[in-house]
Scaffold this motif. Sequence first.
Motif, PDB file in Angstrom:
ATOM      1  N   THR A  88     -11.629  34.263  15.137  1.00 51.47           N
ATOM      2  CA  THR A  88     -12.762  32.921  15.400  1.00 51.47           C
ATOM      3  C   THR A  88     -13.329  32.964  14.159  1.00 51.47           C
ATOM      4  OG1 THR A  88     -13.260  33.014  18.154  1.00 51.47           O
ATOM      5  CG2 THR A  88     -14.576  32.228  16.465  1.00 51.47           C
ATOM      6  N   ASP A  89     -13.191  34.103  13.937  1.00 53.30           N
ATOM      7  CA  ASP A  89     -14.228  34.720  12.909  1.00 53.30           C
ATOM      8  C   ASP A  89     -13.124  35.604  11.052  1.00 53.30           C
ATOM      9  OD1 ASP A  89     -16.481  34.222  13.852  1.00 53.30           O
ATOM     10  OD2 ASP A  89     -16.477  37.052  14.292  1.00 53.30           O
ATOM     11  N   LYS A 116     -13.511  28.146   9.905  1.00 49.97           N
ATOM     12  CA  LYS A 116     -14.158  26.406   9.940  1.00 49.97           C
ATOM     13  C   LYS A 116     -14.028  26.120   8.538  1.00 49.97           C
ATOM     14  CE  LYS A 116     -18.219  24.943  11.458  1.00 49.97           C
ATOM     15  NZ  LYS A 116     -18.946  24.951  12.404  1.00 49.97           N
ATOM     16  N   GLN A 117     -14.401  26.283   7.652  1.00 50.36           N
ATOM     17  CA  GLN A 117     -14.232  25.813   6.264  1.00 50.36           C
ATOM     18  C   GLN A 117     -13.110  25.873   6.204  1.00 50.36           C
ATOM     19  OE1 GLN A 117     -15.609  28.421   3.858  1.00 50.36           O
ATOM     20  NE2 GLN A 117     -17.861  27.755   3.802  1.00 50.36           N
ATOM     21  N   ALA A 118     -11.712  26.061   5.951  1.00 52.63           N
ATOM     22  CA  ALA A 118     -10.394  25.702   6.714  1.00 52.63           C
ATOM     23  C   ALA A 118      -9.680  24.862   6.704  1.00 52.63           C
ATOM     24  CB  ALA A 118      -9.700  26.721   6.727  1.00 52.63           C
ATOM     25  N   LEU A 119     -10.471  24.636   8.480  1.00 53.30           N
ATOM     26  CA  LEU A 119     -10.007  23.106   9.550  1.00 53.30           C
ATOM     27  C   LEU A 119     -11.151  22.389   8.803  1.00 53.30           C
ATOM     28  CD1 LEU A 119     -10.334  25.505  12.805  1.00 53.30           C
ATOM     29  CD2 LEU A 119      -8.688  24.000  11.685  1.00 53.30           C
ATOM     30  N   ALA A 120     -12.049  22.094   8.310  1.00 50.47           N
ATOM     31  CA  ALA A 120     -12.844  20.957   8.253  1.00 50.47           C
ATOM     32  C   ALA A 120     -12.157  20.649   7.195  1.00 50.47           C
ATOM     33  CB  ALA A 120     -14.403  21.354   7.295  1.00 50.47           C
ATOM     34  N   TYR A 121     -11.730  21.299   6.031  1.00 54.43           N
ATOM     35  CA  TYR A 121     -11.088  20.970   4.687  1.00 54.43           C
ATOM     36  C   TYR A 121      -9.843  20.127   5.016  1.00 54.43           C
ATOM     37  CZ  TYR A 121      -8.460  21.197   0.318  1.00 54.43           C
ATOM     38  OH  TYR A 121      -7.379  20.679  -0.710  1.00 54.43           O
ATOM     39  N   TYR A 122      -9.218  20.596   6.010  1.00 53.64           N
ATOM     40  CA  TYR A 122      -7.639  19.839   5.783  1.00 53.64           C
ATOM     41  C   TYR A 122      -8.065  18.598   6.930  1.00 53.64           C
ATOM     42  CZ  TYR A 122      -5.624  23.889   4.045  1.00 53.64           C
ATOM     43  OH  TYR A 122      -4.979  25.116   3.178  1.00 53.64           O
ATOM     44  N   ARG A 123      -8.987  18.603   7.927  1.00 48.51           N
ATOM     45  CA  ARG A 123      -9.713  17.431   8.137  1.00 48.51           C
ATOM     46  C   ARG A 123      -9.572  16.463   7.372  1.00 48.51           C
ATOM     47  NH1 ARG A 123     -15.027  17.638  10.796  1.00 48.51           N
ATOM     48  NH2 ARG A 123     -15.494  17.725   8.770  1.00 48.51           N
ATOM     49  N   GLU A 124     -10.499  16.871   5.904  1.00 46.31           N
ATOM     50  CA  GLU A 124     -10.610  15.780   4.732  1.00 46.31           C
ATOM     51  C   GLU A 124      -9.614  15.440   4.281  1.00 46.31           C
ATOM     52  OE1 GLU A 124     -13.637  14.295   5.160  1.00 46.31           O
ATOM     53  OE2 GLU A 124     -13.355  15.314   6.862  1.00 46.31           O
ATOM     54  N   VAL A 125      -8.372  16.415   4.497  1.00 43.01           N
ATOM     55  CA  VAL A 125      -7.309  16.034   3.615  1.00 43.01           C
ATOM     56  C   VAL A 125      -6.879  14.589   4.181  1.00 43.01           C
ATOM     57  CG1 VAL A 125      -5.512  17.158   2.916  1.00 43.01           C
ATOM     58  CG2 VAL A 125      -7.656  17.658   2.021  1.00 43.01           C
ATOM     59  N   ALA A 126      -6.728  14.977   5.033  1.00 43.31           N
ATOM     60  CA  ALA A 126      -6.317  14.019   6.320  1.00 43.31           C
ATOM     61  C   ALA A 126      -6.702  12.690   6.579  1.00 43.31           C
ATOM     62  CB  ALA A 126      -6.257  14.327   8.098  1.00 43.31           C
ATOM     63  N   ARG A 127      -7.829  12.337   6.642  1.00 42.25           N
ATOM     64  CA  ARG A 127      -9.361  11.097   6.106  1.00 42.25           C
ATOM     65  C   ARG A 127      -8.747  10.414   4.556  1.00 42.25           C
ATOM     66  NH1 ARG A 127     -14.998  12.990   9.061  1.00 42.25           N
ATOM     67  NH2 ARG A 127     -14.568  12.891  10.842  1.00 42.25           N
ATOM     68  N   HIS A 128      -9.208  11.353   3.658  1.00 40.33           N
ATOM     69  CA  HIS A 128      -9.013  11.402   2.276  1.00 40.33           C
ATOM     70  C   HIS A 128      -7.279  10.439   2.032  1.00 40.33           C
ATOM     71  CE1 HIS A 128      -9.164  10.889  -2.182  1.00 40.33           C
ATOM     72  NE2 HIS A 128      -7.960  11.418  -1.895  1.00 40.33           N
ATOM     73  N   TRP A 129      -6.617  10.990   2.823  1.00 38.03           N
ATOM     74  CA  TRP A 129      -5.832   9.405   2.422  1.00 38.03           C
ATOM     75  C   TRP A 129      -4.714   8.974   3.856  1.00 38.03           C
ATOM     76  CZ3 TRP A 129      -2.820  10.111  -2.501  1.00 38.03           C
ATOM     77  CH2 TRP A 129      -2.946  10.596  -3.254  1.00 38.03           C
ATOM     78  N   ARG A 130      -5.439   9.852   4.444  1.00 40.02           N
ATOM     79  CA  ARG A 130      -5.351   8.209   5.308  1.00 40.02           C
ATOM     80  C   ARG A 130      -3.821   8.451   6.038  1.00 40.02           C
ATOM     81  NH1 ARG A 130      -7.862   2.407   4.332  1.00 40.02           N
ATOM     82  NH2 ARG A 130     -10.323   3.077   4.048  1.00 40.02           N
TER      83      ARG A 130
END
Length: 266
Positions: A88-89, A116-130
């Motif tokens: 978790t931490d 948590k930051q890594a999960l948010a970052y890779y989520r945004e990669v998926a969104r950015h590239w659709r």
Amino acid sequence: MTELARHRRRYHDRRGQFGSCPRICRICPATIDAVSLLPPTDDRPLDLLVIGAGPTGLAIGAAAGKAGLAALIVDRGGLCEGIRGYPTDLLFFTTRERLEIAGVPFAIPDTKPNRKQALAYYREVARHWRLPLALHEEVTAVRRAGEGFEVTSRRGEEERRRRASAVALASGYFGHPRRLGVPGEELAWVSSRYREPYGHFADRVVVVGGGNSAAEVALELYRWGAKVAIVHRGTAFRPGVKYWLKPDLENRIAEGSITAHLETTV
């Protein structure tokens, strides 16, 4: 026409411009699951099917999209399921720029990101590239089919078959922890994963291993009030233990706060 349909049509319309994708895999039957964004009844083959929606799979999918290829990323869990299963931490040893993929900046003020930051970052990669994703969908077989591959997957009771010119395996290793293979390993209080120390105050806990993970876990449990013993088959802890962890662990052992059993096999 929906945004997804336009996205797929654009990929397929460009396919002839880039030619066929190289075959980049040797396949063994894999297990992986998912929320498919591509219609399961579409008979047109993909240029590339990627098994695994972790950082490597996302980077491959983004590169395929940039090249105009029709691609799909399939994973038996959610997005970055392996990272989601980290402690978790957890704080990454690696600095943020080394975790960046697909040309998307990892824009955080910290030098080393947390889970948590890594999960948010890779989520945004998926969104950015659709990125087209099929999450929570288990791949049960990959077979040669003419010049390409047929990939069989299952989500719940529904079985799907897709054709692809190439398949990339990016399933990682976190879903297959190394086990000891000893009696009692299947008991409820024995775990091959560590999440957090909070439920172990005053517990007697044995940590098996001599690397970075064992050192971190032992120290974190000790500081939360557990009575910790660390068991390692080597004569000393591994040379690769991080420079800030090793003296901390050795000092805790020297003062008797953590018990160490070296040259010991479970």
